[in-house]
Design an enzyme around this catalytic site. Sequence first.
Site, mmCIF file in Angstrom:
data_model
loop_
_atom_site.group_PDB
_atom_site.id
_atom_site.type_symbol
_atom_site.label_atom_id
_atom_site.label_comp_id
_atom_site.label_asym_id
_atom_site.label_seq_id
_atom_site.Cartn_x
_atom_site.Cartn_y
_atom_site.Cartn_z
ATOM 1 N N HIS A 1 -11.244 -4.109 10.065
ATOM 2 C CA HIS A 1 -11.972 -3.665 9.012
ATOM 3 C C HIS A 1 -13.389 -2.809 8.854
ATOM 4 O O HIS A 1 -13.962 -2.677 8.086
ATOM 5 C CB HIS A 1 -12.577 -4.937 8.051
ATOM 6 C CG HIS A 1 -11.348 -5.870 7.479
ATOM 7 N ND1 HIS A 1 -10.386 -6.625 8.142
ATOM 8 C CD2 HIS A 1 -11.150 -6.014 6.137
ATOM 9 C CE1 HIS A 1 -9.537 -7.081 7.362
ATOM 10 N NE2 HIS A 1 -9.942 -6.780 5.964
ATOM 11 N N GLU B 1 0.828 -1.203 0.119
ATOM 12 C CA GLU B 1 0.009 -0.152 0.073
ATOM 13 C C GLU B 1 0.864 1.250 0.077
ATOM 14 O O GLU B 1 0.572 2.226 -0.623
ATOM 15 C CB GLU B 1 -1.027 -0.062 1.178
ATOM 16 C CG GLU B 1 -2.277 -0.866 0.937
ATOM 17 C CD GLU B 1 -1.850 -2.188 1.475
ATOM 18 O OE1 GLU B 1 -0.711 -2.753 1.891
ATOM 19 O OE2 GLU B 1 -2.781 -3.313 1.208
#
Lengths: 342, 327
Positions: free
Chosen positions: B129, B60
Site C-alpha cells: 500500500h 481493476e
Amino acid sequence: MVQERPLPTFQATSPQVTKEEGLVVYEDMVLGRYFEDKCAELYQRGKVKGFVHLYNGQEAVASGVIKAMRSDDYVCSTYRDHVHSLSAGVPAREVMAELFGKETGCSKGRGGSMHMFSKEHNVLGGFAFIGEGIPVALGAAFQTRYRKEAMGDAGADQVTAAFFGDGTTNNGQFFECLNMAALWKLPIIFVVENNMWAIGMAHERASSQTEIYKKASVFGMPGYEVDGMDVLAVRAATKKAVERARAGEGPTLLECLTYRYRGHSVADPDELRDPAEKKFWRDRDPIKRFEAYLLEQDLASETDLKSIRDKITDVVEDCLTFAEESPDPHPAELYKYIFAED
Amino acid sequence: MAETFLFDALREAIDEEMSRDQTVMVMGEDVGQYGGSYKVTKDLYEKYGELRVLDTPIAENSFTGMGIGAAMTGLRPIIEGMNMGFLLLAFNQISNNAGMLRYTSGGNFKIPVVIRGPGGVGSQLGAEHSQRLEAYFQAVPGLKIVACSTPRNAKGLLKAAIRDDNPVLFFEHVLLYFNKEDLPDDEYILPLDKAETVRTGKDVTILTYSRMRYHAMKAVEALEKKGYDPEVIDLISLKPIDYDTIGASIKKTHRVVIVEECMRTGGIGAEIIASINDRFFDELDGPVIRLSSQDIPTPYNKGLEDLTIVQPAQIEEAVEKIMQGRL
Ligand SMILES: Cc1ncc(C[n+]2csc(CCOP(=O)(O)OP(=O)(O)O)c2C)c(N)n1
Ligand SMILES: [Mg+2]
C-alpha cells in the site's frame, strides 16, 4: 482427435432470410474468405509483414453476427480481426492498406494486422492481447446505457458485440466482464468463437468445463451453443440476443462452434492438429453450406452466386492495387496521434 | 472562501465538472454509496445517481478497460483506484489501451479518462500500500501523469484533467488529503503541463513533487536561517516534464537537487537527470544530486520506514554540500 462434441442442430422450418438479406450475408462471407486467401498469398510473397491471423472457416460467425446488427452498433475484435472489420463495413481497401502499413489504412498504417480500428464503422479494435478487448466492449455497452438513462437519450439503443476465442475464456477479464454485464444489464453480446484451439493448446486441455456457453448461467445470463458453421443459426441466435439487449434486458453469451482452416497465424506450421479433425470441419464449410441453402430455397441462382464471387474477386484485386499504390505514412508524422490534439 | 481539505477540493472539482458536463462520471470501488475510501466522492452518489457514480466490483483491469471503452465512445470517466497500487492489476489496460490505443488506431479514437487515487508512502501501511506507480508508468507513451500537492492545485488540476481529451494518471498522496487551504471563490483551472515554483531563489534548484514538496520546504526553513536561497519547483506534471521551467531555473542557479518519493532505480529523477544532461549540461556547475526512496519494499516498522523515504535533514545536507562544492 476428431470432434467429440456434436454440433447443435438448427432446424430451418422456413427461409430465415429474404433473398436480399441472403445475398448480403453470402457476399460478406465470400469477401471474408477471398480477402484472407489473398492475405495468405501476400504474406508468402513477403508483401505483408508481422503476425497475421487468418479467419478462414469461421466466416459464418462474423457474417452471422454482424450482418444481423445495425451499422451503428459496435464491434470489438481481437488480433484475428480482418473479417470482423470487413463485416462491420470497413472498406476492403482500408483493411488491405493497413496490412501494407500504408497511410490510407484504417489505422493509418500505425496498427497493422492485429490493430484494425474504425471510428466511422464503430469498430473498437483490433486487440492483440488476449481478453483486453472485452472490457473495452463492455465500456461501449455501458456508454449506451448511460446515454439512455443518465443523459435521457431515447435513441441510445446500440448493441455491442465482443468477439473472442475459446482460449480467451480462461482469462479473468472474461469472467469479470460477464459479471459486470449481467449485474448492470448491459447491451452486449459475448461471441465466443470456439475453434477448439488456442494456438497449440487444445481447448479440453485448458478448460475444466469445455462447454463455454454453460458459464453464462452462473452469471444469470442466457448462454447458447450455436453451430458456428451455419450462418443462419448464428444469425438467428444473434437476433435473439440483439433483441434482448436493445430491450434493456441485458447480455447474452453465444458459443459458436467453429474451426480455423489455417494455422494459428501464417507463421504457424500447424503440425499438431489431426488431418481427420480438419476434414471433419472442412466438410461443414459454412460458405458451401449457405450456397446450398440459398439454391435449395430458391433465394438465389447459380448465376447470382457466381456474379457475387466474381464481384468479390474484383474487390480483392482492387483493394490490393489500392494498397500497393497508397503512400507510406510521412516520416515527419512519426509522433502524430500520440495525443488527442495531434 | 472557507479553508478546504485537499480531499474536499478534489470532491468539488468532480462535482463541478459533473454538473457542467453530463458525460463526466466516476467509477471505482466504493466510490458510490460508501463515498470513496478517502471521501473524495462523498455525497455524489446521492446527487448524481448510480450510473454517474458507479460502484464497481473489485476487478481493476476490467473496470479500467471498461472506462476506456466508455471514453472511446464519448463519455469522460474518472476511474478511481481505491489505492493507486491496486492499479498494478490494470497495468495492461492503462498501458495498451489508455496509453497506446489512440496511436495504434491511427487517431481513430481519443481516450478522455482520468485515472486517479491515493498513492505514495503513508504511515506504516506496508509495502503493497506504499507504492509509487508514477515511476512505473512514466514510460508508457500517450499518458499524461500529474501529481497534485495542495488543495488549490488539486482542484484546478483535476478539473483540467477531466476536461483534457487524453488519458491522465492523477496521483494524490495518502498523507496530504487533510491538508487545508483557502481556495479561490471563482472557478479556476490549472494547466496540466506546468511546474509550480513554490519558492523563488537563486542558489540551487530543488525539483520535487507530491508530498516531498513539504519535506523540501521544511529543509528550506533551516537553509534560509543559514543564509541559503534555494528555488523550489514542484514538478506537478511528471509526464511530460516541464523543462521550460526547469531550464530557466537551472540557468539561474546552475545547481540541482532532486527530491522524490519514488525509488531510485528507474525513478522520475533518473529520467530528469538524463534529460538535464541532454538539454542543460553546460549550465551545470556540477553533478545533479538525487535524493530518492531506497530501492526496497517499504517496511512496516516506523523507524525503517523513515529511513526508506527522504527526510528534510538529508535535503538540507545535500543543499549545503552542493553549495559548498563538496561533491
Ligand atoms: C495476454 C496474451 N497472452 C498470450 C498471447 C499469445 N496468444 C495469441 S493468440 C493465443 C491463443 C488464443 O486462442 P483463442 O482465444 O482460442 O483464439 P483463436 O486464436 O483461436 O482465435 C495466444 C496464447 C497474447 N496475444 N496475449
Ligand atoms: Mg481458439
